[in-house]
Design a protein around this motif. Structure first.
Motif, PDB file in Angstrom:
ATOM      1  N   ALA A  67      21.344  16.866 -30.346  1.00 51.75           N
ATOM      2  CA  ALA A  67      22.049  18.150 -30.413  1.00 51.75           C
ATOM      3  C   ALA A  67      21.657  18.919 -31.670  1.00 51.75           C
ATOM      4  CB  ALA A  67      23.563  17.922 -30.372  1.00 51.75           C
ATOM      5  N   ILE A  68      21.520  18.218 -32.767  1.00 53.11           N
ATOM      6  CA  ILE A  68      21.097  18.880 -34.005  1.00 53.11           C
ATOM      7  C   ILE A  68      19.685  19.449 -33.838  1.00 53.11           C
ATOM      8  CG2 ILE A  68      20.469  18.477 -36.430  1.00 53.11           C
ATOM      9  CD1 ILE A  68      22.834  16.410 -36.454  1.00 53.11           C
ATOM     10  N   LEU A  69      18.797  18.664 -33.243  1.00 55.48           N
ATOM     11  CA  LEU A  69      17.432  19.163 -32.991  1.00 55.48           C
ATOM     12  C   LEU A  69      17.448  20.388 -32.083  1.00 55.48           C
ATOM     13  CD1 LEU A  69      15.528  15.809 -32.485  1.00 55.48           C
ATOM     14  CD2 LEU A  69      15.054  17.516 -34.260  1.00 55.48           C
ATOM     15  N   ALA A  70      18.353  20.399 -31.107  1.00 47.98           N
ATOM     16  CA  ALA A  70      18.434  21.544 -30.188  1.00 47.98           C
ATOM     17  C   ALA A  70      18.784  22.831 -30.920  1.00 47.98           C
ATOM     18  CB  ALA A  70      19.463  21.260 -29.088  1.00 47.98           C
ATOM     19  N   ARG A 108      18.207  17.761 -23.232  1.00 50.46           N
ATOM     20  CA  ARG A 108      16.774  17.766 -22.927  1.00 50.46           C
ATOM     21  C   ARG A 108      16.413  18.989 -22.078  1.00 50.46           C
ATOM     22  NH1 ARG A 108      13.396  12.956 -22.248  1.00 50.46           N
ATOM     23  NH2 ARG A 108      15.292  11.806 -21.817  1.00 50.46           N
ATOM     24  N   GLN A 109      17.224  19.314 -21.089  1.00 51.17           N
ATOM     25  CA  GLN A 109      16.961  20.471 -20.237  1.00 51.17           C
ATOM     26  C   GLN A 109      17.075  21.776 -21.017  1.00 51.17           C
ATOM     27  OE1 GLN A 109      19.520  20.227 -16.819  1.00 51.17           O
ATOM     28  NE2 GLN A 109      18.698  18.241 -16.208  1.00 51.17           N
ATOM     29  N   TYR A 110      17.985  21.816 -22.004  1.00 48.96           N
ATOM     30  CA  TYR A 110      18.121  23.012 -22.826  1.00 48.96           C
ATOM     31  C   TYR A 110      16.894  23.198 -23.732  1.00 48.96           C
ATOM     32  CZ  TYR A 110      19.763  26.072 -26.556  1.00 48.96           C
ATOM     33  OH  TYR A 110      19.877  27.074 -27.476  1.00 48.96           O
ATOM     34  N   VAL A 111      16.450  22.116 -24.334  1.00 47.08           N
ATOM     35  CA  VAL A 111      15.338  22.196 -25.280  1.00 47.08           C
ATOM     36  C   VAL A 111      14.001  22.361 -24.567  1.00 47.08           C
ATOM     37  CG1 VAL A 111      14.079  20.917 -27.076  1.00 47.08           C
ATOM     38  CG2 VAL A 111      16.570  20.900 -27.048  1.00 47.08           C
ATOM     39  N   PHE A 112      13.849  21.709 -23.417  1.00 50.97           N
ATOM     40  CA  PHE A 112      12.587  21.751 -22.670  1.00 50.97           C
ATOM     41  C   PHE A 112      12.861  22.256 -21.247  1.00 50.97           C
ATOM     42  CE2 PHE A 112      12.386  18.025 -25.555  1.00 50.97           C
ATOM     43  CZ  PHE A 112      11.476  18.535 -26.459  1.00 50.97           C
ATOM     44  N   PRO A 113      13.154  23.537 -21.091  1.00 54.65           N
ATOM     45  CA  PRO A 113      13.424  24.060 -19.740  1.00 54.65           C
ATOM     46  C   PRO A 113      12.169  23.976 -18.880  1.00 54.65           C
ATOM     47  CG  PRO A 113      13.354  25.853 -21.341  1.00 54.65           C
ATOM     48  CD  PRO A 113      13.192  24.569 -22.111  1.00 54.65           C
ATOM     49  N   ARG A 114      12.408  23.734 -17.617  1.00 58.19           N
ATOM     50  CA  ARG A 114      11.253  23.613 -16.696  1.00 58.19           C
ATOM     51  C   ARG A 114      10.874  24.915 -16.080  1.00 58.19           C
ATOM     52  NH1 ARG A 114      13.418  17.960 -14.674  1.00 58.19           N
ATOM     53  NH2 ARG A 114      12.469  16.807 -16.350  1.00 58.19           N
TER      54      ARG A 114
END
Length: 114
Positions: A67-70, A108-114
């Motif tokens: 979450a912090i990375l996001a 993961r989906q927030y940071v790396f959207p497809r």
């Protein structure tokens, strides 16, 4: 749907409600509010615990780090964030429960959207 809050229960010796897993019931012996700082003297009349808090597991910490990375997507290179997510995913895979797995996947989906 379950709640993260413990069920409210009554203390045994006095009429009151409690919300916490570890609790103390007290009575006020004296109250002096004549000065700028009020002084209240109390004594514990009952205490108990519903269950002990055992802390966070490794997966909860990994989700927190994710979450912090996001929140730093605009500050850090994408490759660095991807590398950290790969490292954290190993911890999540080994130690997570269902809620940690769902939270990590949402991040993961927030940071790396497809």
């Amino acid at each position: 749907m379950s709640s993260c809050w413990p069920e409210r229960q009554s203390a045994q010796s006095i009429r009151c409600r409690r919300l916490d897993r570890r609790w103390y019931a007290f009575e006020v012996d004296s109250l002096d509010d004549r000065a700028e700082r009020t002084t209240i003297e109390c004594r514990v009349v009952d205490s108990g615990r519903q269950r002990d808090f055992f802390g966070f597991n490794r997966a909860k910490h990994a989700v927190l780090e994710a979450a912090i990375l996001a929140t730093r997507r605009h500050l850090l290179p994408a490759d660095e964030i991807r590398h950290e997510y790969e490292r954290l995913s190993v911890i999540v895979d080994k130690t997570a429960g269902e809620s940690e797995r769902r939270a990590f996947e949402l991040l993961r989906q927030y940071v790396f959207p497809r």
